[in-house]
Design an enzyme around this catalytic site. Sequence first.
Site, PDB file in Angstrom:
ATOM      1  N   LYS A   1       0.882  -1.219  -0.007  1.00 20.16           N
ATOM      2  CA  LYS A   1       0.053  -0.097  -0.012  1.00 20.16           C
ATOM      3  C   LYS A   1       0.902   1.134  -0.094  1.00 20.16           C
ATOM      4  O   LYS A   1       1.458   1.701   1.137  1.00 20.16           O
ATOM      5  CB  LYS A   1      -0.851  -0.211   1.283  1.00 20.16           C
ATOM      6  CG  LYS A   1      -2.313   0.711   1.014  1.00 20.16           C
ATOM      7  CD  LYS A   1      -2.203   2.144   0.596  1.00 20.16           C
ATOM      8  CE  LYS A   1      -1.697   3.051   1.981  1.00 20.16           C
ATOM      9  NZ  LYS A   1      -1.587   4.477   1.696  1.00 20.16           N
TER      10      LYS A   1
ATOM     11  N   GLU B   1      -0.447   7.495  -0.776  1.00 18.27           N
ATOM     12  CA  GLU B   1      -1.374   8.211  -1.966  1.00 18.27           C
ATOM     13  C   GLU B   1      -0.599   9.124  -2.414  1.00 18.27           C
ATOM     14  O   GLU B   1      -1.458   9.555  -3.735  1.00 18.27           O
ATOM     15  CB  GLU B   1      -2.615   8.153  -1.199  1.00 18.27           C
ATOM     16  CG  GLU B   1      -2.866   9.365  -0.152  1.00 18.27           C
ATOM     17  CD  GLU B   1      -2.464   8.517   1.159  1.00 18.27           C
ATOM     18  OE1 GLU B   1      -1.656   7.946   1.436  1.00 18.27           O
ATOM     19  OE2 GLU B   1      -3.256   9.053   2.269  1.00 18.27           O
ATOM     20  N   ARG B   2       0.361   9.890  -1.882  1.00 16.35           N
ATOM     21  CA  ARG B   2       1.015  10.905  -2.610  1.00 16.35           C
ATOM     22  C   ARG B   2       1.989  10.603  -3.849  1.00 16.35           C
ATOM     23  O   ARG B   2       2.009  11.401  -4.999  1.00 16.35           O
ATOM     24  CB  ARG B   2       1.921  11.678  -1.916  1.00 16.35           C
ATOM     25  CG  ARG B   2       1.296  11.883  -0.327  1.00 16.35           C
ATOM     26  CD  ARG B   2       1.122  13.409  -0.138  1.00 16.35           C
ATOM     27  NE  ARG B   2       0.199  13.559   1.165  1.00 16.35           N
ATOM     28  CZ  ARG B   2      -1.034  13.693   1.335  1.00 16.35           C
ATOM     29  NH1 ARG B   2      -1.693  13.776   0.348  1.00 16.35           N
ATOM     30  NH2 ARG B   2      -1.423  13.723   2.584  1.00 16.35           N
TER      31      ARG B   2
ATOM     32  N   CYS C   1      13.829  10.332   7.086  1.00 13.94           N
ATOM     33  CA  CYS C   1      13.785  10.156   8.457  1.00 13.94           C
ATOM     34  C   CYS C   1      15.324  10.143   9.021  1.00 13.94           C
ATOM     35  O   CYS C   1      15.195  10.177  10.297  1.00 13.94           O
ATOM     36  CB  CYS C   1      13.166   8.480   8.569  1.00 13.94           C
ATOM     37  SG  CYS C   1      14.114   7.431   7.995  1.00 13.94           S
TER      38      CYS C   1
ATOM     39  N   GLU D   1       9.429  16.257  14.954  1.00 14.33           N
ATOM     40  CA  GLU D   1       9.889  15.958  13.884  1.00 14.33           C
ATOM     41  C   GLU D   1       9.732  17.213  12.965  1.00 14.33           C
ATOM     42  O   GLU D   1       8.454  17.305  12.604  1.00 14.33           O
ATOM     43  CB  GLU D   1       9.746  14.853  13.357  1.00 14.33           C
ATOM     44  CG  GLU D   1      10.498  14.495  12.122  1.00 14.33           C
ATOM     45  CD  GLU D   1       9.833  13.133  11.448  1.00 14.33           C
ATOM     46  OE1 GLU D   1       8.737  12.811  11.460  1.00 14.33           O
ATOM     47  OE2 GLU D   1      10.768  12.501  11.103  1.00 14.33           O
TER      48      GLU D   1
HETATM   49  P1  NAD Z   1       2.335   8.780   7.144  1.00 17.24           P
HETATM   50  O1  NAD Z   1       2.707   8.138   8.324  1.00 17.24           O
HETATM   51  O2  NAD Z   1       1.434  10.080   6.992  1.00 17.24           O
HETATM   52  O3  NAD Z   1       1.908   7.819   6.030  1.00 17.24           O
HETATM   53  C1  NAD Z   1       2.634   6.663   5.856  1.00 17.24           C
HETATM   54  C2  NAD Z   1       1.487   5.549   5.203  1.00 17.24           C
HETATM   55  O4  NAD Z   1       0.511   5.513   6.470  1.00 17.24           O
HETATM   56  C3  NAD Z   1       0.989   6.056   4.075  1.00 17.24           C
HETATM   57  O5  NAD Z   1       0.968   4.873   3.157  1.00 17.24           O
HETATM   58  C4  NAD Z   1      -0.432   6.670   4.444  1.00 17.24           C
HETATM   59  O6  NAD Z   1      -1.284   6.358   3.172  1.00 17.24           O
HETATM   60  C5  NAD Z   1      -0.680   5.852   5.875  1.00 17.24           C
HETATM   61  N1  NAD Z   1      -1.589   6.186   6.760  1.00 17.24           N
HETATM   62  C6  NAD Z   1      -1.360   7.857   6.859  1.00 17.24           C
HETATM   63  N2  NAD Z   1      -2.289   7.872   7.847  1.00 17.24           N
HETATM   64  C7  NAD Z   1      -2.775   6.631   8.273  1.00 17.24           C
HETATM   65  C8  NAD Z   1      -3.712   6.455   9.319  1.00 17.24           C
HETATM   66  N3  NAD Z   1      -4.285   7.435  10.204  1.00 17.24           N
HETATM   67  N4  NAD Z   1      -4.205   5.251   9.625  1.00 17.24           N
HETATM   68  C9  NAD Z   1      -3.649   4.285   8.576  1.00 17.24           C
HETATM   69  N5  NAD Z   1      -2.706   4.594   7.479  1.00 17.24           N
HETATM   70  C10 NAD Z   1      -2.530   5.805   7.517  1.00 17.24           C
HETATM   71  O7  NAD Z   1       4.059   9.222   6.757  1.00 17.24           O
HETATM   72  P2  NAD Z   1       4.649  10.003   5.292  1.00 17.24           P
HETATM   73  O8  NAD Z   1       4.039  11.640   5.652  1.00 17.24           O
HETATM   74  O9  NAD Z   1       4.113   9.501   4.207  1.00 17.24           O
HETATM   75  O10 NAD Z   1       6.047  10.022   5.685  1.00 17.24           O
HETATM   76  C11 NAD Z   1       6.826  10.832   6.414  1.00 17.24           C
HETATM   77  C12 NAD Z   1       7.104  10.134   7.702  1.00 17.24           C
HETATM   78  O11 NAD Z   1       7.810   8.835   7.721  1.00 17.24           O
HETATM   79  C13 NAD Z   1       8.122  10.848   8.362  1.00 17.24           C
HETATM   80  O12 NAD Z   1       7.602  11.084   9.983  1.00 17.24           O
HETATM   81  C14 NAD Z   1       9.322   9.892   8.364  1.00 17.24           C
HETATM   82  O13 NAD Z   1      10.367  10.260   9.387  1.00 17.24           O
HETATM   83  C15 NAD Z   1       9.004   8.590   8.309  1.00 17.24           C
HETATM   84  N6  NAD Z   1       9.880   7.878   7.763  1.00 17.24           N
HETATM   85  C16 NAD Z   1      10.604   6.935   8.564  1.00 17.24           C
HETATM   86  C17 NAD Z   1      11.389   5.973   8.115  1.00 17.24           C
HETATM   87  C18 NAD Z   1      12.054   4.795   9.032  1.00 17.24           C
HETATM   88  O14 NAD Z   1      12.628   4.277   8.214  1.00 17.24           O
HETATM   89  N7  NAD Z   1      12.010   5.076  10.252  1.00 17.24           N
HETATM   90  C19 NAD Z   1      11.759   5.924   6.774  1.00 17.24           C
HETATM   91  C20 NAD Z   1      10.920   7.066   5.774  1.00 17.24           C
HETATM   92  C21 NAD Z   1      10.119   7.764   6.322  1.00 17.24           C
END
Ligand code: NAD
Length: 513
Positions: free
Chosen positions: A186, A189-190, A294, A396
């Site tokens: 999954k 969506e962006r 991240c 963050e």
């Molecule tokens: P996000 O948490 O908004 O979304 C991640 C995924 O979760 C997406 O596929 C999204 O559709 C889904 N999602 C969003 N809200 C949800 C909800 N309420 N319930 C279920 N699913 C949901 O993250 P993002 O903005 O896409 O990515 C940036 C974040 O990811 C930053 O905090 C970054 O630090 C973190 N990140 C962490 C790592 C790591 O390895 N630790 C790596 C890359 C990014």
Amino acid sequence: MNKLDHVVGEEKSVDRLYHFIDGARSEGKNERYGYVYNPSTGEETAVCPYATAEEVDVAVEAAEQAFKRWKSTPVAKRVEILFEFKSLLVKATEELAVMIGQENGKTITDAKGEISRAIEAVDFAMNAPHLLKGEHSSDVGGDINAFSIKQPLGVVTCIAPFNFPVMVPVAMSTMALACGNSVILKPSERVPNSALFISELWKKAGLPAGVWSVVNGDKEAVDALITHPNVMAVSFVGSTKVAEAIYEKASRHHKRVAAFGGGKNHMIIMPDADIDFAVTSFIGAAYGAASQRCMALSVAMPVGEKTAKVFVEKLKRRVEELKVGSYDDEEADFGPVITQQAKDQVLKSIEGSLREGAKLCVDGRDPDVGRTTNGYYLGATLLDRVTPDMEIYREEVFGPARIVVHVNSLDEAINLVNEHEYGNGVTIFTQSGPAARKFTEEIEVGMVGVNVPIPIPVGYHNFGGWKRSKFGESHMFGPDTVRFFTKIKTVSERWPESKGNNDVAFDFPSNRN
Ligand code: NAD
């Protein structure tokens, strides 16, 4: 005509996307959908269907059917398909990098860097035949041999963030496939185009239908996946708030879960550090990809006022020179942030910190991007004299606003890092072995650098933060991925030459005879 036909009918210039289920494009029911934007221009480029729970059921059913055959496909054959996928990925690098730039905003060179890291993950997954070997003991007692085998789990799901449209999905899923699981991705969506592109590569590489699927969508699709009775494991990467919620919900539904969250990564600069090297290292690791990594450095922490003075003066001059631009602008150091909402959030953090007393060293809030555009641009911002009680230190910030926090000793720096809620990455710049050793021993962070600005482990080492940067006991990349995506079965086997002993034994079996 369904709802999405109607939308696309009105706006012919946007692409209409799909899911990838059972080896084919699937338009789905399209009851819900969202737009994909080009962050460099602010334009809508595609409309993407969001899966319902029923559509997730269809994908899981196809993945389950495919698993039955895939799990007993010899691992050497599975690896051959990975090898083909890798060569297709290498060939497609240019095209894919442009696609990443268009939907994520990162520069083409940065996108190519992410693809090369994805390839590294595929390389490592090709070691599956070796990594899947079990253990064996001969004659543990009574002519019994004991051995263990690692078997795939079944259908697993990978839920990915926007900031690495290719590297994270590939790193999360390739070892799962190599181990014999079926994967349902999954994507964010962006950035759904990159995931759909990868799906075509898997198909061309010869991966059987249903072994790899992409279900597009938002929370509704995620909830359906992580609570589905036939989904065995959940690998999640995204923000801490969502990682924690997913970990809790999926665990309650008895899934194996690894959920990777956000970070606040510090660079400690000791008085004996090579300051020019530290400044150069900080710049790339802090502002690259518009700080949307991240493992991006967020906080510079010089030790001692003298160090701080020299470091900040030099850093300020370099930050002023940084250029933000469109993903395809060859002169740009980094691109826009992902959405207008993300831009507003970063501006809010900067303004909040100024109200709390931070000193604005470089102001990137209103950058000159050299042309009229509705892209989500933010220039590089540097804030000095930030203190640990300020919100900008605690949260963050996923955009190019970086901060300097002054400390008086290495102990004070270590304490602050250890008290922080995140524990993803950290680094120390020093020429002192004892200081580096003390730091690596005492720091409560999962990935640690010494004179290395972004200590992301190579693909054959484990990746993962501590504290609220990771929920669950597994790592991404590295050998731990095999443990996560397999279950161990231990077999005790005896082949007696004559008829076995027919005496009933009620004692607990002993291996001494
Ligand atoms: P996000 O948490 O908004 O979304 C991640 C995924 O979760 C997406 O596929 C999204 O559709 C889904 N999602 C969003 N809200 C949800 C909800 N309420 N319930 C279920 N699913 C949901 O993250 P993002 O903005 O896409 O990515 C940036 C974040 O990811 C930053 O905090 C970054 O630090 C973190 N990140 C962490 C790592 C790591 O390895 N630790 C790596 C890359 C990014």
